[in-house]
Scaffold this motif. Structure first.
Motif, short mmCIF file in Angstrom:
data_model
loop_
_atom_site.label_atom_id
_atom_site.label_comp_id
_atom_site.label_asym_id
_atom_site.label_seq_id
_atom_site.Cartn_x
_atom_site.Cartn_y
_atom_site.Cartn_z
N UNK A 119 -2.91 4.34 2.92
CA UNK A 119 -2.35 5.16 1.57
C UNK A 119 -1.01 5.65 1.75
N UNK A 120 -0.72 6.26 2.81
CA UNK A 120 0.81 7.13 3.13
C UNK A 120 1.75 5.97 3.01
N UNK A 121 1.73 4.73 3.62
CA UNK A 121 2.66 3.69 3.44
C UNK A 121 3.01 3.32 2.15
N UNK A 122 2.13 2.77 1.39
CA UNK A 122 2.31 2.37 -0.20
C UNK A 122 3.02 3.55 -0.91
N UNK A 123 2.40 4.70 -0.71
CA UNK A 123 3.03 5.80 -1.49
C UNK A 123 4.29 6.18 -1.13
N UNK A 124 4.75 6.09 0.10
CA UNK A 124 6.12 6.23 0.91
C UNK A 124 6.97 5.15 0.19
N UNK A 125 6.58 3.75 -0.06
CA UNK A 125 7.34 2.81 -0.30
C UNK A 125 7.46 2.98 -1.76
#
Length: 534
Positions: A119-125
């Motif tokens: 979740x964090x990865x895709x939101x950050x990207x």
């Protein structure tokens, strides 16, 4: 100078190591001793990743992210393989993707990888403002520790390629220094990065997948000359070379030529002049807006002559942006190098040679300026050769090199020598869809065809990869229309570059995928499986 001194240091240290090694420490039956450790490898395969090793800003999108894992991967034939994911499914409307992930994965610092990190990865990207395009991603949600849902604004079959290229980063260890000190769950972990010189990585002992054969990799950041010298002096096991070096011989090394869609082609303004972009840059060109001109250019050019003359035979003829990929339509191949047929096309459309030997119609002369990036020798040579080849046709082409700061102002109204090539059909959509006109470097010629748009929309909405590929193929050519040279011809695709590497004779790198455009290190996709030959 620094790189030369660094290479000399490598040579000196390597000589000392060789002198101190016992016979039992040396790899057996190896006449080429570039690497003194049996489980270590030295590579000079491309430029340094200036932006570091953060997948949320683009690292790993053209090759293995090395330090991170992705949810899925593709094999050499572009079949989907699970990586972090154990399964995924898509809702009937194509908007909700549910992904189930493994429960036994740890980051290299020992912390578990969960849906929270995905979740964090895709939101950050999505919020990074980088080359990573997740504008169609509406939201990401954690169902439980091992299940995530992605909700898209519009159905998009190519979202699968986002799952395959986005390395997962740890929320607990992500900060401003992450790009230089990455922590991940991939097969390798970073040991040392001497900027401008080398990158040293080692096998990640907590990696959940098959243990890499090589426990240490050293990537050297060398100029083309220095990399070739490192190979000749047996201080590198594999090096990337340009066509100018490829015909030379290196003892105990073999030239490996990898097929690619690292293409070069000329984008042709599709609409007449008269409009401007929001920034005031002119749009359209009255010469290339005529389909007969675009057709004649495609028919007249001898692509094989360009392959042989400009890149010394180390390439293939190109007819689309995606030759030989699963979504490529083989019917787009045309007979080229036919000057007489090209003249007939122009004549039938009302173009006639004037007293200066230039084609002219309704007071418009077939005179063009072909732009190319001034710092790209191959694109310059291609532009000059193409212009020269069109003279007998009566199309007067002047070539001009500029930096990209200038090219962004002229590319909507003039032909430009471009380079594309991706392992995702999304690139095809971006280049040819009427919805992307004038967006960044996408569809800068303002091409539009409602039938093509419809096919591509169906491809994007499809949940079946094979069905999607059939629609992508029809967008290129359905027997009556399409964006290929058989249809609207908004481009003159010229050639695909071979990716060239000198590889030690005793190093097995196995089969490779068709390589994408030359950003990053695309050949590292299966580096965990490389090994010394028995």
């Amino acid at each position: 100078m620094k790189k030369t001194l660094f290479l000399l240091l490598i040579l000196s240290v390597s000589a000392s190591l060789l002198a101190s090694c016992s016979d039992t420490e040396k790899p057996s039956n190896k006449s080429n001793t570039a690497t003194k450790e049996k489980d270590a490898l030295t590579l000079a395969i491309g430029g340094e990743p200036d932006e570091g090793f953060d997948p949320t800003t683009g690292w790993g999108h053209y090759g293995s992210p090395l330090f991170q894992s992705t949810l899925v991967t593709f094999d050499k034939d572009f079949n989907v393989q699970n990586d972090l994911a154990t399964a995924y499914d898509v809702s009937e409307d194509g908007k909700i993707w549910t992904v189930h992930i493994r429960d036994d994965v740890k980051f290299s610092d020992g912390e578990p990888l969960t849906a929270k990190d995905v979740h964090f990865t895709f939101e950050t990207a999505k919020n990074s403002g980088s080359v990573v395009d997740l504008t169609n991603l509406e939201k990401v949600e954690e169902v439980d520790e091992n299940t995530i849902t992605f909700t898209l604004k519009q159905p998009n079959s190519t979202f699968l390629y986002s799952l395959a290229t986005m390395g997962i980063v740890p929320e607990h260890a992500y900060d401003d220094s992450y790009r230089t000190h990455p922590i991940g769950s991939g097969p390798f972990e970073l040991v040392q990065w001497n900027k401008g010189q080398q990158l040293i990585v080692q096998a990640n002992p907590l990696y959940y997948g098959e243990e890499p054969y090589f426990k240490k990799l050293t990537f050297l950041f060398l100029s083309e000359d220095a990399a070739f010298a490192a190979a000749k002096s047996q201080q590198a096991d594999i090096v990337y070379v340009t066509p100018s070096f490829a015909k030379q011989e290196i003892p105990n090394m073999t030239l490996v030529q990898l097929d690619s869609v690292d293409n070069r082609g000329i984008i042709l303004p599709y609409v007449p002049s008269g409009e401007q972009t929001a920034e005031g840059d002119p749009i359209g060109n009255d010469v290339t807006a005529d389909k007969a001109i675009r057709k004649a250019l495609n028919i007249a050019v001898n692509r094989q002559n360009l392959v042989d003359g400009v890149i010394e035979g180390f390439g293939t003829k190109a007819f689309t942006v995606a030759d030989h990929l699963p979504w490529w339509n083989s019917e787009t191949v045309i007979e080229d190098g036919n000057l007489e047929e090209a003249k007939e096309v122009l004549d039938a459309a009302g173009w006639k040679l004037n007293e200066d030997g230039i084609q002219e119609k309704d007071g418009i002369k077939a005179a063009l300026t072909l732009y190319y990036p001034a710092d790209d020798q191959i694109r310059q040579s291609l532009s000059l050769a193409f212009a020269d080849a069109m003279k007998p046709l009566g199309i007067d082409i002047t070539t001009k090199g500029e930096n990209w700061n200038e090219l962004v102002h002229v590319m909507y109204s003039n032909p430009v020598m471009m380079g594309w090539g991706s392992n995702s059909p999304l690139e095809m959509f971006n280049i040819y869809s009427s919805t992307t006109m004038g967006q960044d470097f996408y569809n800068t010629n303002y091409y539009s065809n409602p039938t093509v748009d419809d096919y591509m929309e169906k491809a994007m909405n499809s949940q079946d990869p094979e069905e999607a590929n059939e629609y992508w193929k029809k967008a290129q050519w359905d027997g009556s229309t399409g964006f290929s040279a058989k249809g609207d011809t908004p481009w003159v695709w010229l050639l695909n570059m071979k990716h060239l590497y000198f590889v030690r004779d005793d190093l097995e790198i196995g089969p490779q995928k068709i390589q994408p455009h030359g950003h990053g290190w695309p050949m590292t996709d299966y580096i965990s499986q490389w090994h010394w030959k028995e």
